[in-house]
Each structure stands twice: as C-alpha cells, then as structure tokens.
Design a protein around this motif. Structure first.
Motif: not given
Length: 283
Positions: A63-81, A127-129
């Motif tokens: 569950v990542l912020p709608v307007n968060g980072s476009s770098d999914l690898r970095e975002a999921l690493a930070q989330a420990s996934y 209205r953003e998902w």
C-alpha cells in the motif's frame, strides 16, 4: 523487474455528495475483492482466455502513497518487501471501487490476470488510485518434490474432512485421498515442463490434456481433475489459494476422486519461479 506505471484518465463527473471518511477507507478493500472475484473465473483478455486463478493476498507493505516515489524497487525495499517482480497501475478519475474495477478490466486485465503475482496493495486519494501487484522471493525451505507432494496431500485431506462452500456449491465432508505414484510422476513431469518452459496451463506445449498425460504415464484409472498453481512457496499457501477459488475448491472436495499425485518444480528463470500440480483420479 518489470514496472508498469500507466495513467488512465476518465471523464470527471460532478461530485454531488461527499464521501464519508469511513466509506472511502473501505474502497481499496472493495477493489481488492473485485479483482479477486474477477480472477476467480476464466476471463477473455487481450484475445485470449485466462485460467481460473487463486486470490491475491492483501499485503500492507504494497500500500504505497498515490503520489509517492515512482521507484517501486526503492519503495518496496523501504517497506521490507522482498520482491522479485512488481507492477503498478495508476488510475486517475474513478470515484469508487466499482468505477476503478471497470477501468482495470478495460485497460489492465493482463496485469491483474497474470498468474505470477500473489500479493496486492491498493491505495486511494480522492479519485487517484495506485494498485501494486507483486511476487516475493521464495522464502519456503522445501524438501524434494515427493515430500512436498505428500504434504499437499495431507492438507487436501484435512480440507476434505470438513464440509465446505466452494463458490455457490456446498460440499459435505468426504473421504481422504490415497497417494498414487503414477499420478505423482505425471504431475511432476507437467510441473517441470511448466517451470522450464515458463507457462501455466492444463494443456501442455504438445497439446496433451491431464488425462492424456496420465494415460501416457500408465495410470489405469480415470483423471477428471487437475489443480495447478504458480508463485506460492509453501504447500499451505497453495492449498489455501485453491480453497478460496471455487473451481479449484470443487476439485479438492469432489467425493468422486479417491487418488492423488502432486509435485512442485522451481526454475529461477521463469516468471513465477515455482509451479505446482495436483492430479486427481479414481481407479
């Protein structure tokens, strides 16, 4: 890593009523339910028929912020996934889960019907998902294919020992299945072919059906059921997924079956990484 980040703009409609905060909070969960219901039945997508697929597991790390980072690898690493593969869908316009599901079906059916994904997370802001689907690293420490096939059998027999609702069909508790080595060998060969040739289907690349493969292996009984899966790294996850899928569940609970052979195979170069087959038969 494959990343899909697409924006779908839908016609904006005047907002007549404000959403209550509690109601809006439930919309992502409703969308996940709709996606899993869509996956639970064979669908036509991009001119091809999909298989009936087990549900995706809701994972809060996706569950990542709608307007968060476009770098999914970095975002999921930070989330420990510990992801292996991930794809994200961005929608701009749908006012609720129903409208978002319509957009997903029209433009992203290939993503949500991809059998390699096992986890999902959905976030919404107005209205953003943002819909994130992912497959994690294989974490299970598995034994050889025969040992894990026997474990699959034990879990299936435990499920058969209880009455169960499979979609719209009710099943009484029924008798346990017996292990059949010939069916197990046929299941292992098909599972290995799927892993090595990177596909998930009941019909193999030579056009053979489960019944054809069982007959060629020397099985004297009748085969009228086969469950397959991809991406799950333990027998428990596989069986839980099958029980949550009406067609797979019906095979598990079918009292006409009395024998089973099952196997798994791993190929790191394949999309899903790990594949499973359970062949149901009766002498």
């Amino acid at each position: 890593m494959r990343v899909l980040s697409s924006v779908l703009r839908l016609a904006s409609l005047p907002v007549m009523l404000a959403f209550a905060v509690a109601a809006q909070a439930s919309e992502p969960a409703q969308l996940i339910d709709s996606i899993n219901s869509y996956r639970s039945q064979a669908q036509r997508c991009a001119g091809q028929a999909s298989l009936e697929l087990p549900p995706l597991a809701s994972d809060p790390r996706l569950v990542l912020p709608v307007n968060g980072s476009s770098d999914l690898r970095e975002a999921l690493a930070q989330a420990s996934y510990p992801m292996v593969n991930v794809q994200a869908i961005t929608l701009n316009g749908p006012r609720d889960a129903q409208a978002a599901m319509k957009a997903v079906q029209e433009s992203f059916c290939q993503v949500v019907l991809n059998p390699q994904f096992v986890d999902i997370g959905v976030s919404q802001q107005g209205r953003e998902w943002r819909i994130v689907l992912a497959r994690p690293l294989l974490a299970g420490r598995l034994g050889d294919w025969q040992a894990e096939g026997q474990q699959l059998l034990a879990l299936i027999n435990s499920a058969r020992g209880q009455q169960r609702q499979c979609g719209n069909r009710a099943f009484n508790a029924t008798t346990p299945l017996a292990w059949n080595a010939v069916l197990a060998g046929a299941a292992e060969a098909h599972t290995r072919a799927m892993a090595n040739q990177n596909y998930l289907d009941h019909v193999d690349r030579d056009g053979r059906t489960p019944g054809d493969r069982a007959e060629l292996a020397g099985y004297a009984g009748q085969v009228s059921g086969e469950n397959i899966a991809a991406g799950q790294d333990t027998p428990r996850k596989v069986v839980d997924g099958w029980l949550a899928s009406p067609g797979h569940c019906a095979n598990v609970m079918n009292p006409q079956f009395s024998e089973l052979g099952a196997a798994y195979a791993v190929d790191p170069k394949s999309d899903a990484g790990i594949y499973w087959t359970a062949m149901f038969g009766a002498p």
